[in-house]
Enzyme design. Structure first.
Site, PDB file in Angstrom:
ATOM      1  N   CYS A  42      13.105  11.552   1.823  1.00 23.00           N
ATOM      2  CA  CYS A  42      12.976  12.533   0.764  1.00 23.00           C
ATOM      3  C   CYS A  42      14.159  13.498   0.794  1.00 23.00           C
ATOM      4  O   CYS A  42      14.571  13.970   1.862  1.00 23.00           O
ATOM      5  CB  CYS A  42      11.663  13.298   0.909  1.00 23.00           C
ATOM      6  SG  CYS A  42      11.487  14.680  -0.247  1.00 23.00           S
ATOM      7  N   ASP A  54      10.634   7.370   3.166  1.00 23.13           N
ATOM      8  CA  ASP A  54      10.177   6.637   1.982  1.00 23.13           C
ATOM      9  C   ASP A  54      10.439   5.158   2.226  1.00 23.13           C
ATOM     10  O   ASP A  54      11.592   4.756   2.410  1.00 23.13           O
ATOM     11  CB  ASP A  54      10.928   7.095   0.728  1.00 23.13           C
ATOM     12  CG  ASP A  54      10.646   8.545   0.373  1.00 23.13           C
ATOM     13  OD1 ASP A  54       9.479   8.964   0.486  1.00 23.13           O
ATOM     14  OD2 ASP A  54      11.581   9.259  -0.029  1.00 23.13           O
ATOM     15  N   ARG A  64       2.868   7.871  -1.728  1.00 23.89           N
ATOM     16  CA  ARG A  64       2.665   9.096  -0.963  1.00 23.89           C
ATOM     17  C   ARG A  64       1.928  10.070  -1.879  1.00 23.89           C
ATOM     18  O   ARG A  64       2.270  10.206  -3.048  1.00 23.89           O
ATOM     19  CB  ARG A  64       3.992   9.709  -0.515  1.00 23.89           C
ATOM     20  CG  ARG A  64       3.793  10.939   0.374  1.00 23.89           C
ATOM     21  CD  ARG A  64       5.070  11.686   0.619  1.00 23.89           C
ATOM     22  NE  ARG A  64       6.029  10.875   1.377  1.00 23.89           N
ATOM     23  CZ  ARG A  64       7.331  11.151   1.427  1.00 23.89           C
ATOM     24  NH1 ARG A  64       7.816  12.165   0.769  1.00 23.89           N
ATOM     25  NH2 ARG A  64       8.128  10.391   2.139  1.00 23.89           N
ATOM     26  N   GLY A  65       0.901  10.730  -1.317  1.00 22.64           N
ATOM     27  CA  GLY A  65       0.146  11.669  -2.127  1.00 22.64           C
ATOM     28  C   GLY A  65      -0.558  11.016  -3.302  1.00 22.64           C
ATOM     29  O   GLY A  65      -0.752  11.631  -4.347  1.00 22.64           O
TER      30      GLY A  65
END
Length: 281
Positions: free
Chosen positions: A188, A195, A256-257
């Site tokens: 990131c 990532d 992610r998230g």
């Protein structure tokens, strides 16, 4: 003008549970493209394919509803949406009543379109699909098609983007190939969090040295950039150093998230690939 360091990334955040479109944080594409020598119109077409796995709201009787959502954001938009802000925005739906799934879809299309096209004198809309639980079983899992570069047994020593690793056979007959790798990793831009992804390179032209291409993909391992920017960097490096007649670079990053982002860039107009997740996603 907004910049990544002003985004919610890496900061403690209040999680709103009432609908709030102001949570979306657009980031201009232009600065990173300028780093790649792209001025004005981009030399590629494409889109960013998002999947949202954590979408929920209340119906008018207060009963929770759940869905998946697919977003298609053209690469011509002046902005990307910072992913944590999109997570916060989607979370704000969770205790908000909506009359129907169509109403939810309309809010998503309006809000996301405004954010990615903000600042443009020719705004448009993005693609939005909302899939209810009755359609979940139709969501396939499929790996990227192509010849795997990961079969090559080689030494890797570069962990920052190294375009000098890319070579092609300019004195031989041109070829058409589809090559893939599951060894893509970047970090990131703001938080440095890893990532993980897979990448597909499709091209026609001078044959690209496969060992060099795999080493080049691996060289992103310690590089800090957003998904969209990594794919555009790959496209431009391959385009300039290997000089294909046609080129497509497509990456699928793990979620992610509750979100995955899958940038697709191509030198020639064509149908956007189906937003089909891989096993790791």
């Amino acid at each position: 003008m907004t910049s990544p360091d002003q985004s919610p990334l890496g900061k403690a955040s209040a999680y709103a549970d009432r609908y709030d479109a102001s949570l979306l944080f657009p980031i201009p594409r232009a600065d990173k493209r300028a780093e790649l020598g792209i001025q004005g119109a981009s030399p590629f077409f494409g889109a960013d394919l998002w999947t949202a796995y954590e979408l929920s709201w209340l119906n008018t009787r207060g009963k929770p509803q759940v869905a998946l959502a697919h977003f298609t954001v053209p690469c011509e938009t002046p902005n990307i949406i910072e992913s944590k802000s999109l997570k916060l925005y989607l979370g704000s739906f969770s205790n908000t009543p909506f009359e129907s799934v169509d109403a939810v879809r309309a809010h998503l299309r309006t809000d996301l379109s405004e954010a990615v096209w903000r600042g443009s004198d020719q705004p448009a809309t993005i693609g939005v699909r909302v899939l209810g639980p009755e359609l979940f079983d139709r969501e396939p899992v499929h790996e990227l098609d192509g010849l795997s570069l990961d079969r090559l047994d080689l030494e890797c020593t570069h962990y920052q983007p190294a375009p000098e690793l890319l070579t092609a056979a300019f004195d031989e007959a041109p070829v058409t190939e589809v090559l893939t790798s599951n060894l893509l990793k970047s970090n990131c831009l703001v938080t440095g969090q890893p990532d993980w992804g897979a990448v597909q390179v499709s091209y026609s032209g001078p044959q690209i040295d496969q060992a060099g291409l795999l080493r080049y993909i691996v060289s992103f391992r310690n590089h800090n950039e957003f998904h969209e920017q990594c794919v555009e960097r790959m496209f431009m490096d391959i385009w300039r150093r290997c000089r294909p007649v046609k080129l497509t670079v497509y990456a699928r990053y793990t979620r992610r998230g509750g979100l995955d982002i899958n940038p697709w860039r191509t030198s020639h107009p064509g149908a956007v690939p189906a937003n089909v997740r891989t096993a790791r996603q």
